[in-house]
Design a protein around this motif. Structure first.
Motif, mmCIF file in Angstrom:
data_model
loop_
_atom_site.group_PDB
_atom_site.id
_atom_site.type_symbol
_atom_site.label_atom_id
_atom_site.label_comp_id
_atom_site.label_asym_id
_atom_site.label_seq_id
_atom_site.Cartn_x
_atom_site.Cartn_y
_atom_site.Cartn_z
ATOM 1 N N LEU A 91 0.710 -1.295 0.012
ATOM 2 C CA LEU A 91 -0.041 0.002 -0.016
ATOM 3 C C LEU A 91 1.058 1.172 0.012
ATOM 4 C CD1 LEU A 91 -2.726 1.475 -0.012
ATOM 5 C CD2 LEU A 91 -2.537 1.320 2.606
ATOM 6 N N MET A 92 2.088 1.468 0.831
ATOM 7 C CA MET A 92 2.729 2.390 1.133
ATOM 8 C C MET A 92 3.693 2.621 -0.394
ATOM 9 S SD MET A 92 2.032 3.608 3.980
ATOM 10 C CE MET A 92 3.314 5.022 4.127
ATOM 11 N N VAL A 93 4.056 1.701 -0.785
ATOM 12 C CA VAL A 93 4.878 1.488 -2.231
ATOM 13 C C VAL A 93 4.021 2.039 -3.357
ATOM 14 C CG1 VAL A 93 6.058 0.402 -4.074
ATOM 15 C CG2 VAL A 93 6.678 -0.045 -1.681
ATOM 16 N N GLY A 94 2.630 1.464 -3.385
ATOM 17 C CA GLY A 94 1.633 1.830 -4.425
ATOM 18 C C GLY A 94 1.213 3.213 -4.439
ATOM 19 N N VAL A 95 0.775 3.658 -3.319
ATOM 20 C CA VAL A 95 0.602 5.202 -2.796
ATOM 21 C C VAL A 95 1.668 6.122 -3.199
ATOM 22 C CG1 VAL A 95 -0.228 6.956 -1.346
ATOM 23 C CG2 VAL A 95 -1.384 4.582 -1.644
ATOM 24 N N THR A 96 2.703 5.926 -3.003
ATOM 25 C CA THR A 96 4.130 6.441 -3.215
ATOM 26 C C THR A 96 4.140 6.714 -4.851
ATOM 27 O OG1 THR A 96 5.210 6.038 -1.433
ATOM 28 C CG2 THR A 96 6.666 6.725 -3.222
ATOM 29 N N TYR A 97 4.367 5.503 -5.523
ATOM 30 C CA TYR A 97 4.318 5.492 -7.020
ATOM 31 C C TYR A 97 3.005 6.358 -7.680
ATOM 32 C CZ TYR A 97 4.145 3.908 -11.829
ATOM 33 O OH TYR A 97 4.118 3.740 -13.153
ATOM 34 N N LEU A 98 2.012 6.056 -7.130
ATOM 35 C CA LEU A 98 0.876 7.037 -7.935
ATOM 36 C C LEU A 98 1.034 8.440 -7.487
ATOM 37 C CD1 LEU A 98 -1.972 4.511 -6.732
ATOM 38 C CD2 LEU A 98 -1.511 4.648 -9.155
ATOM 39 N N SER A 99 1.196 8.851 -6.327
ATOM 40 C CA SER A 99 1.593 10.309 -6.158
ATOM 41 C C SER A 99 2.580 11.053 -7.080
ATOM 42 C CB SER A 99 1.827 10.687 -4.532
ATOM 43 O OG SER A 99 3.195 10.169 -4.454
ATOM 44 N N HIS A 100 3.638 10.107 -7.445
ATOM 45 C CA HIS A 100 4.698 10.621 -8.309
ATOM 46 C C HIS A 100 4.410 10.635 -9.954
ATOM 47 C CE1 HIS A 100 7.756 11.228 -5.436
ATOM 48 N NE2 HIS A 100 7.572 10.123 -5.034
ATOM 49 N N VAL A 101 3.811 9.457 -10.268
ATOM 50 C CA VAL A 101 3.112 9.524 -11.472
ATOM 51 C C VAL A 101 2.170 10.534 -12.051
ATOM 52 C CG1 VAL A 101 1.819 7.850 -13.131
ATOM 53 C CG2 VAL A 101 3.725 7.140 -11.724
ATOM 54 N N TYR A 102 1.073 10.817 -11.262
ATOM 55 C CA TYR A 102 -0.095 11.537 -11.402
ATOM 56 C C TYR A 102 0.532 12.982 -10.725
ATOM 57 C CZ TYR A 102 -2.237 7.700 -13.115
ATOM 58 O OH TYR A 102 -2.747 6.488 -13.806
ATOM 59 N N SER A 103 1.548 13.309 -10.242
ATOM 60 C CA SER A 103 1.927 14.682 -9.635
ATOM 61 C C SER A 103 0.794 14.983 -8.367
ATOM 62 C CB SER A 103 2.016 15.717 -10.598
ATOM 63 O OG SER A 103 3.099 15.452 -11.707
ATOM 64 N N LEU A 104 0.733 14.442 -7.700
ATOM 65 C CA LEU A 104 -0.269 14.512 -6.791
ATOM 66 C C LEU A 104 0.270 14.750 -5.449
ATOM 67 C CD1 LEU A 104 -2.910 11.810 -7.660
ATOM 68 C CD2 LEU A 104 -2.974 14.396 -8.025
ATOM 69 N N SER A 105 -0.249 15.534 -4.417
ATOM 70 C CA SER A 105 0.249 15.723 -3.172
ATOM 71 C C SER A 105 -0.336 14.649 -2.365
ATOM 72 C CB SER A 105 -0.513 17.013 -2.498
ATOM 73 O OG SER A 105 -1.712 17.128 -2.264
ATOM 74 N N ASP A 106 0.239 14.501 -1.151
ATOM 75 C CA ASP A 106 -0.106 13.357 -0.210
ATOM 76 C C ASP A 106 -1.599 13.170 0.061
ATOM 77 O OD1 ASP A 106 2.523 12.613 -0.203
ATOM 78 O OD2 ASP A 106 2.894 13.223 1.933
ATOM 79 N N GLU A 107 -2.090 14.550 -0.026
ATOM 80 C CA GLU A 107 -3.563 14.640 0.359
ATOM 81 C C GLU A 107 -4.379 14.179 -0.729
ATOM 82 O OE1 GLU A 107 -1.321 17.131 1.317
ATOM 83 O OE2 GLU A 107 -1.345 17.149 3.468
ATOM 84 N N GLU A 108 -4.058 14.765 -2.022
ATOM 85 C CA GLU A 108 -4.783 14.459 -3.075
ATOM 86 C C GLU A 108 -4.618 13.180 -3.578
ATOM 87 O OE1 GLU A 108 -4.045 18.888 -5.536
ATOM 88 O OE2 GLU A 108 -2.253 17.234 -5.553
ATOM 89 N N VAL A 109 -3.480 12.248 -3.409
ATOM 90 C CA VAL A 109 -3.464 10.970 -3.695
ATOM 91 C C VAL A 109 -4.307 10.115 -2.829
ATOM 92 C CG1 VAL A 109 -1.526 10.147 -2.549
ATOM 93 C CG2 VAL A 109 -1.840 9.237 -4.883
ATOM 94 N N LEU A 110 -4.559 10.338 -1.733
ATOM 95 C CA LEU A 110 -5.505 9.839 -0.838
ATOM 96 C C LEU A 110 -6.896 10.006 -0.923
ATOM 97 C CD1 LEU A 110 -3.405 9.817 2.497
ATOM 98 C CD2 LEU A 110 -3.646 7.843 0.917
ATOM 99 N N LYS A 111 -7.050 11.349 -1.438
ATOM 100 C CA LYS A 111 -8.429 11.561 -1.832
ATOM 101 C C LYS A 111 -8.745 10.819 -3.179
ATOM 102 C CE LYS A 111 -10.975 15.581 -2.126
ATOM 103 N NZ LYS A 111 -11.015 17.139 -2.087
ATOM 104 N N ARG A 112 -8.045 10.805 -4.150
ATOM 105 C CA ARG A 112 -8.257 9.898 -5.351
ATOM 106 C C ARG A 112 -8.120 8.414 -4.951
ATOM 107 N NH1 ARG A 112 -5.327 12.472 -10.364
ATOM 108 N NH2 ARG A 112 -6.013 10.499 -11.005
ATOM 109 N N TRP A 113 -7.519 7.878 -4.154
ATOM 110 C CA TRP A 113 -7.428 6.597 -3.882
ATOM 111 C C TRP A 113 -8.862 6.038 -3.270
ATOM 112 C CZ3 TRP A 113 -8.177 3.129 0.169
ATOM 113 C CH2 TRP A 113 -7.734 2.063 0.129
ATOM 114 N N ILE A 114 -9.626 6.900 -2.477
ATOM 115 C CA ILE A 114 -10.913 6.328 -2.213
ATOM 116 C C ILE A 114 -11.982 6.438 -3.390
ATOM 117 C CG2 ILE A 114 -12.729 7.661 -1.180
ATOM 118 C CD1 ILE A 114 -11.001 6.508 0.902
ATOM 119 N N GLU A 115 -11.535 7.263 -4.494
ATOM 120 C CA GLU A 115 -12.617 7.369 -5.319
ATOM 121 C C GLU A 115 -12.251 6.457 -6.639
ATOM 122 O OE1 GLU A 115 -11.891 11.464 -6.730
ATOM 123 O OE2 GLU A 115 -13.277 12.092 -4.879
#
Length: 164
Positions: free
Chosen positions: A62-86
């Motif tokens: 989960l940590m690796v995946g969210v870290t990867y997604l935040s970099h690929v989509y240029s999202l902040s920590d808050e934004e990537v978790l918000k999009r993770w829910i959706e």
């Protein structure tokens, strides 16, 4: 404390559909999730946790995946978790088997995670995605021989600061 590994049975939850049965198998995140060797991260990052001390850690995938997604989509920590829910593709990529309706962690956990894995950990994540690209045929090894960096400066992107 070291994160617990997933002990979910193949039968799963009788009343919920598994994400793998609901998602498009041709989607890039679905395909990438199945190309990455996630065990490498458990082996490399597992020793960073102490045994039997404190509460259980957040799963490494989960940590690796969210870290990867935040970099690929240029999202902040808050934004990537918000999009993770959706986004069920984000959740599947991060190892979830069923759709989740709650944020899996506090955004500050990602800051601590990046400090914990350091530069070498970030390079390991990059290396794993490059290997997945080679395995899938979307990246050729010859394209990794030389890196081109565009350092063009666009005048409209330069901020002017007035010092008084």
């Amino acid at each position: 404390m070291r994160p617990k590994s997933s002990n979910e049975s193949p039968q799963g939850d009788l009343f919920r559909n598994r994400l793998e049965h609901m998602l498009d198998r041709k989607h890039e995140l679905y395909r990438l999730a199945n190309l990455i060797d996630w065990k490498v991260f458990d082996e490399q990052f597992g020793p960073l946790y102490s045994e039997g001390n404190g509460r259980p850690g957040i799963p490494i995938r989960l940590m690796v995946g969210v870290t990867y997604l935040s970099h690929v989509y240029s999202l902040s920590d808050e934004e990537v978790l918000k999009r993770w829910i959706e986004n069920p593709y984000f959740q599947y990529f991060c190892g979830e088997s069923h759709f989740q309706h709650k944020v899996p962690m506090n955004p500050s956990s990602l800051t601590y995670w990046r400090k914990r894995i350091g530069e070498q950990g970030a390079e390991l994540i990059l290396q794993a995605t490059i290997e997945a690209g080679i395995k899938s045929g979307s990246v050729r090894e010859s394209s990794l021989e030389r890196v081109s960096v565009d350092t063009t400066v666009v005048a409209s992107h330069i901020k002017r600061t007035i010092i008084v």
